[in-house]
Design a protein around this motif. Structure first.
Motif, PDB file in Angstrom:
ATOM      1  N   GLY A 148      83.885 -77.033   5.392  1.00 11.91           N
ATOM      2  CA  GLY A 148      82.697 -77.001   6.263  1.00 11.91           C
ATOM      3  C   GLY A 148      82.518 -75.393   6.595  1.00 11.91           C
ATOM      4  N   VAL A 149      81.370 -75.067   6.640  1.00 12.51           N
ATOM      5  CA  VAL A 149      80.911 -73.629   7.040  1.00 12.51           C
ATOM      6  C   VAL A 149      79.666 -73.709   8.096  1.00 12.51           C
ATOM      7  N   GLU A 150      79.660 -72.851   9.020  1.00 14.03           N
ATOM      8  CA  GLU A 150      78.479 -72.938   9.968  1.00 14.03           C
ATOM      9  C   GLU A 150      77.372 -72.071   9.360  1.00 14.03           C
ATOM     10  N   VAL A 151      76.163 -72.346   9.335  1.00 15.24           N
ATOM     11  CA  VAL A 151      75.202 -71.313   8.979  1.00 15.24           C
ATOM     12  C   VAL A 151      74.271 -71.086  10.046  1.00 15.24           C
ATOM     13  N   GLY A 152      73.528 -69.619   9.918  1.00  9.62           N
ATOM     14  CA  GLY A 152      72.400 -69.316  10.861  1.00  9.62           C
ATOM     15  C   GLY A 152      72.997 -69.167  12.215  1.00  9.62           C
ATOM     16  N   GLN A 189      74.593 -79.927  15.788  1.00 13.39           N
ATOM     17  CA  GLN A 189      75.006 -80.270  17.148  1.00 13.39           C
ATOM     18  C   GLN A 189      74.310 -79.861  17.977  1.00 13.39           C
ATOM     19  N   ASP A 190      74.205 -80.570  19.389  1.00 12.01           N
ATOM     20  CA  ASP A 190      73.443 -80.111  20.320  1.00 12.01           C
ATOM     21  C   ASP A 190      71.799 -80.227  20.102  1.00 12.01           C
ATOM     22  N   GLY A 191      71.222 -81.088  19.267  1.00 14.72           N
ATOM     23  CA  GLY A 191      69.699 -80.820  19.060  1.00 14.72           C
ATOM     24  C   GLY A 191      69.113 -79.461  18.849  1.00 14.72           C
ATOM     25  N   GLY A 192      69.958 -78.949  17.719  1.00 14.67           N
ATOM     26  CA  GLY A 192      69.267 -77.686  17.145  1.00 14.67           C
ATOM     27  C   GLY A 192      70.478 -76.423  17.324  1.00 14.67           C
ATOM     28  N   GLY A 193      71.588 -76.910  17.949  1.00 16.45           N
ATOM     29  CA  GLY A 193      72.595 -75.655  17.917  1.00 16.45           C
ATOM     30  C   GLY A 193      73.279 -75.245  16.728  1.00 16.45           C
ATOM     31  N   ARG A 194      74.536 -75.800  16.802  1.00 18.17           N
ATOM     32  CA  ARG A 194      75.316 -75.300  15.476  1.00 18.17           C
ATOM     33  C   ARG A 194      74.796 -76.146  14.205  1.00 18.17           C
ATOM     34  N   ILE A 195      74.569 -75.358  12.888  1.00 24.20           N
ATOM     35  CA  ILE A 195      74.368 -76.170  11.863  1.00 24.20           C
ATOM     36  C   ILE A 195      75.633 -76.078  10.774  1.00 24.20           C
TER      37      ILE A 195
END
Length: 157
Positions: free
Chosen positions: A126-130, A112-118
């Motif tokens: 789902g899980v956010e990484v990094g 999301q947002d061109g390199g924001g949340r992955i």
């Protein structure tokens, strides 16, 4: 910081270790504590000579609080994530706990947002990484994950 770790012998896939960036080494943290505590004790000594009898007690409390805060800051840098991508499973570990596991064919990555949340997701989970990485490192992570997921699921052929 993103480290690509080698898998065990005979195992296909990739393993990524993500760690928060650190600005100082352990010896630099000790030097920082010594400088800050030393300055506080110097000021407390001058205050005591000027008649403030509580200055050394305040300096002692200040030094203890500073030591605890710097120790907690150092320990927070030890937390990280491990992402293991193999032909049969994608696993995300935080410490010793597996927070996400799915077959690589069904895992989808959203950036999301061109390199924001992955986010890695499968079957409604789902899980956010990094999240603790900087924008440039998240972009690098997205490229690595895209490549490794495609290779693991056979979509790169």
């Amino acid at each position: 910081m993103i480290e690509v770790m080698p898998r065990g012998s005979g195992q296909a896939g990739a393993q990524l270790r993500l760690r928060p960036p650190r600005a100082l080494t352990a010896s630099q943290f000790r030097a920082l504590f010594a400088a800050l505590a030393g300055a506080m004790w110097l000021v407390a000594g001058l205050g005591w000579l000027a008649g403030n009898v509580f200055a050394p007690a305040f300096a002692l409390l200040h030094s203890a609080g500073l030591a605890l805060a710097l120790r907690r800051l150092w320990c927070s840098g030890e937390h990280g994530e491990e992402i293991a991508i193999g032909p049969s499973a994608v696993e995300i570990r935080r410490g010793a706990v597996v927070v996400f596991s799915a077959h690589p064919y069904w895992v989808r990555m959203q950036v999301q947002d061109g390199g924001g949340r992955i986010t890695l997701s499968s079957s409604g989970r789902g899980v956010e990484v990094g999240a603790f990485l900087g924008p440039a490192e998240r972009s690098q992570l997205a490229r690595c994950l895209k490549e490794f997921l495609a290779a693991a699921s056979g979509r790169n052929r």
